[in-house]
Design an enzyme around this catalytic site. Sequence first.
Site, mmCIF file in Angstrom:
data_model
loop_
_atom_site.group_PDB
_atom_site.id
_atom_site.type_symbol
_atom_site.label_atom_id
_atom_site.label_comp_id
_atom_site.label_asym_id
_atom_site.label_seq_id
_atom_site.Cartn_x
_atom_site.Cartn_y
_atom_site.Cartn_z
ATOM 1 C CD GLU A 83 66.027 -64.885 42.078
ATOM 2 O OE1 GLU A 83 67.071 -65.418 42.501
ATOM 3 O OE2 GLU A 83 64.980 -65.511 41.924
ATOM 4 N N PRO A 84 69.054 -59.482 42.216
ATOM 5 C CG PRO A 84 69.122 -57.209 41.692
ATOM 6 C CD PRO A 84 68.293 -58.439 41.498
ATOM 7 N NE ARG A 90 78.191 -60.206 46.709
ATOM 8 C CZ ARG A 90 78.561 -60.791 47.846
ATOM 9 N NH1 ARG A 90 79.198 -60.117 48.766
ATOM 10 N NH2 ARG A 90 78.312 -62.073 48.048
ATOM 11 C CB CYS A 98 87.138 -64.833 73.073
ATOM 12 S SG CYS A 98 86.796 -63.621 74.327
ATOM 13 C CD GLU A 99 85.812 -67.839 68.043
ATOM 14 O OE1 GLU A 99 86.654 -68.523 67.430
ATOM 15 O OE2 GLU A 99 84.900 -68.322 68.726
ATOM 16 C CE1 TYR A 127 73.650 -62.295 51.219
ATOM 17 C CE2 TYR A 127 75.000 -61.001 49.726
ATOM 18 C CZ TYR A 127 73.944 -61.855 49.951
ATOM 19 O OH TYR A 127 73.159 -62.251 48.889
HETATM 20 C C1 LIG Z 1 71.588 -65.257 47.502
HETATM 21 C C2 LIG Z 1 70.704 -65.341 46.348
HETATM 22 C C3 LIG Z 1 70.550 -64.234 45.507
HETATM 23 C C4 LIG Z 1 71.320 -62.952 45.676
HETATM 24 O O1 LIG Z 1 72.675 -63.119 45.519
HETATM 25 P P1 LIG Z 1 73.621 -61.806 45.395
HETATM 26 O O2 LIG Z 1 74.961 -62.369 45.165
HETATM 27 O O3 LIG Z 1 73.529 -61.081 46.670
HETATM 28 O O4 LIG Z 1 73.123 -61.016 44.244
HETATM 29 C C5 LIG Z 1 69.655 -64.343 44.460
HETATM 30 N N1 LIG Z 1 68.954 -65.479 44.255
HETATM 31 C C6 LIG Z 1 69.084 -66.569 45.041
HETATM 32 C C7 LIG Z 1 68.267 -67.775 44.771
HETATM 33 C C8 LIG Z 1 69.960 -66.533 46.104
HETATM 34 O O5 LIG Z 1 70.098 -67.616 46.879
#
Ligand SMILES: *Cc1c(COP(=O)(O)O)cnc(C)c1O
Length: 400
Positions: A259-260, A262, A327-328, A356
């Site tokens: 599940e990539p 980033r 304003c931070e 992100y």
């Molecule tokens: C956030 C998340 C991802 C993706 O994370 P990356 O660091 O963007 O690859 C994959 N699986 C789950 C369950 C997540 O919460």
Amino acid sequence: MIDFKQLADKYDTPLYVYDFGHISERYEELKKAFSGRKSLISYAVKANSNLSVLKHLAAMGSGADCVSIGEVKRALMSGIPKYKIIFSGVGKRDDEIEEALKEDILLLNLESEAEMERVEEIAKGLGIQARISIRVNPNIDPKTHPYISTGLHENKFGVDIETAKRMYIKANNSQSLDPVGIHFHIGSQLTELEPIKEAASIVADLVRSLRAIKIDIRFFDVGGGLGIVYENEETIAPYDYAQAIFSTLHGLDMTVICEPGRFMVGNSGYFLTKVLYEKVNEGRRFVIVDGAMNDLLRPSLYNAYHRVEVVGKEGEESEADLVGPVCESGDFFAKNRPLPPTEPGDLVVVHSAGAYGFVMASNYNTRPRPAEVAIIEGREKCIRVRESFEDLVKLEKMCL
Ligand SMILES: *Cc1c(COP(=O)(O)O)cnc(C)c1O
């Protein structure tokens, strides 16, 4: 080469630009790395959920990992088949669970016993069997930023091994649950292989012990987390990543799900912003730009490093803070960074902003969120228009 100046002139700033060719390369690279086994790449939608990004990934065969029913709907809308969609997250509402079950997606990834009871109840009410996986927390330190570290018992994610085992036995005995997968995700921006391998090995052992009691799990979901280069990090090669995971799976015939987020989109993206002014306070130099933390939060939230470049500018560099108008004091993109002298109107490109970035943007300070532009085979396409003031106030009611 992307003509940032032309894009900034045409669409104004602040602006997000994504190179779709880069996303394709990343997808193909990872898919190839996992080709030794049955595999499914389920893109983590939360990293960048623009419908065109999802459609682009759908066309390559990607699935989707979602953390809200809204993300599930985006995935379906953009043409990702339901049998490639996973719904994860520690806190799903009843209505989200029900809708996901009705959509008949691949599986719901569960993170507590209490959640499993809710899913069982809701599936029973619908007269169906819910396909589930359980997120195991292997108690591994992923050696990344504490805010994006998720695989330790002190984090809120997943369940410990013993609880997982109990849950699988319960699910296996339930008419309304079908335990088809197992899942772990130890953190984000991972740059070391060893913690991933350790986690995979612990989870694979659990699969074997479940198999011994006739509970047969088909999907081995290794989560996301592959790191990318923001500055000069040593990152994990996709091939080594896949091999490390495969090495823990001997004797198991399972589909590996990855599940990539980033990794897929981070370095495809650029954030464009223009210089408004420079000033010096007590010897400290500030370059003030028209983008801000509400547009790109990562530096403020994680003290994250992003490479910044002043387009077409030379001259002697001196250290400056690159800051926005919000304003931070936390509103900055870079601190103590060598930058050339700038003038109003100069274009600044913030690199590695594809993941992100826009998804974390807000309307803080009543600032409209930026437009988004895709570069597809050398041509640009606007994939989200800039918000207007009217967009920002249209849901509000003046009651007096
Ligand atoms: C956030 C998340 C991802 C993706 O994370 P990356 O660091 O963007 O690859 C994959 N699986 C789950 C369950 C997540 O919460």
